[in-house]
Design a protein around this motif. Structure first.
Motif, short mmCIF file in Angstrom:
data_model
loop_
_atom_site.label_atom_id
_atom_site.label_comp_id
_atom_site.label_asym_id
_atom_site.label_seq_id
_atom_site.Cartn_x
_atom_site.Cartn_y
_atom_site.Cartn_z
N GLY A 169 -56.94 -0.24 24.96
CA GLY A 169 -58.29 -0.09 25.51
C GLY A 169 -59.08 1.00 24.81
O GLY A 169 -60.27 0.83 24.57
N ARG A 212 -62.42 0.25 22.73
CA ARG A 212 -63.69 0.88 23.12
C ARG A 212 -64.36 1.55 21.92
O ARG A 212 -65.55 1.38 21.67
CB ARG A 212 -63.45 1.92 24.22
N GLN A 250 -63.18 -6.12 25.72
CA GLN A 250 -63.29 -4.76 26.26
C GLN A 250 -63.64 -4.79 27.74
O GLN A 250 -63.12 -3.98 28.52
CB GLN A 250 -64.36 -4.00 25.48
N PHE A 273 -61.05 -3.05 30.38
CA PHE A 273 -61.49 -1.94 31.23
C PHE A 273 -61.38 -2.31 32.70
O PHE A 273 -60.98 -1.49 33.52
CB PHE A 273 -62.93 -1.52 30.87
N PRO A 331 -61.22 4.87 32.86
CA PRO A 331 -60.78 5.06 31.47
C PRO A 331 -61.23 6.38 30.85
O PRO A 331 -60.43 7.07 30.21
CB PRO A 331 -61.39 3.85 30.76
#
Lengths: 162, 162
Positions: free
Chosen positions: A35, A39, B42, B46, B60
């Motif tokens: 992740g 990102r 993504q 998330f 996150p």
DNA sequence: TATTGTTATACTCTATAACTATA
DNA sequence: TATAGTTATAGAGTATAACAATA
């Protein structure tokens, strides 16, 4: 040895608790988290898209809406929102902007008078070819950054999410 | 032939301009754009992270801040912000929240009295192990979704962005 | 003068809820 | 009653600018 140690302390005069200053900071558990990598990559790729299409003032979401309408003329707003994972409330504003710029038109559906059939305008049809040309340039930037094969591997791995 | 055609029209009674309704909508040029695939992935990753760590109420970005401070005690806010690509103005609010929850403390630096040295509290040290355990569970969810090898390939491809 | 942390503002995006007009 | 489009609001997240304290 001393050199390696020094490279971890940018300014020798700092207090004992200060260890390093910028790039040399360890991420620990963060490395190994998909992740986090995704990102950071997404931030980069969107910034490059925005920059590359700045001359036509088209952002990623606008591009995705135009592309889907162009490939599927007559779709309702609900259908576009669902397909792209956008809130229908947000799509209203996105379409307002694209309609003001004469790229898209909403046509009242005769079959279901609650809904609008979405179409590109003639101008929209013309301009989208320019947007696509610039988007292809952006895609080459991605290739330059991560490599041609890696980009294709990425697309394969993530194909299930589109 | 007729069957294939019918599958493109969910409700036969619709007007002539309406073609299809949800999953069967083509993405055209969007397929082949790394940015689109990455954005959708993504969002998924998330959401899974947030869901998996919901019981500890850690998102996150909070996790990334805690992890970096834990691995590099004494860092300044500027250093953390730069390392994670967060605006320093935004980090202020993030740290306010983490400090109220007694996970992090800001200590005035003696060496440079403008800056704060960031540390996990004792409670922060304790709780982060739980966060990491849940984050590892999330990471297994990613593996289950895209496959173990694909996840590792992804990390390799995107290593340059962390 | 420049930098660190802070405050404030604006704009984007996400998540809801409620309203209207239709079905 | 349910759905499509709309409006409104609140919360993240991003991008800036400006300020006080300090370098």
């Amino acid at each position: 040895m001393t050199a390696a140690r020094t490279s971890l302390r940018k300014r020798a005069g700092n207090g004992a608790t200060r260890r390093n200053d910028a790039d040399e900071i360890g991420l620990d558990a963060l490395v190994g988290h998909a992740g986090y990598a995704v990102r950071r990559f997404q931030l980069w790729i969107f910034q490059d898209f925005i920059k590359t299409l700045a001359e036509v003032d088209i952002r990623p979401t606008q591009y995705s809406v135009l592309t889907v309408i162009g490939a599927n003329p007559g779709l309702s707003q609900m259908a576009v929102a669902k397909r792209l994972g956008i809130e229908r409330a947000r799509l209203v504003h996105l379409l307002d902007g694209l309609e003001q710029r004469k790229l898209v038109k909403r046509i009242k559906s005769k079959a279901d008078r609650r809904s609008h059939a979405l179409h590109l305008t003639a101008q929209g049809e013309t301009e989208i070819t320019r947007f696509k040309r610039l988007a292809a340039r952006h895609e080459r930037n991605v290739e330059d950054r991560i490599g041609k094969e890696n980009r294709e591997r990425l697309l394969q791995i993530l194909a299930g999410f589109t």
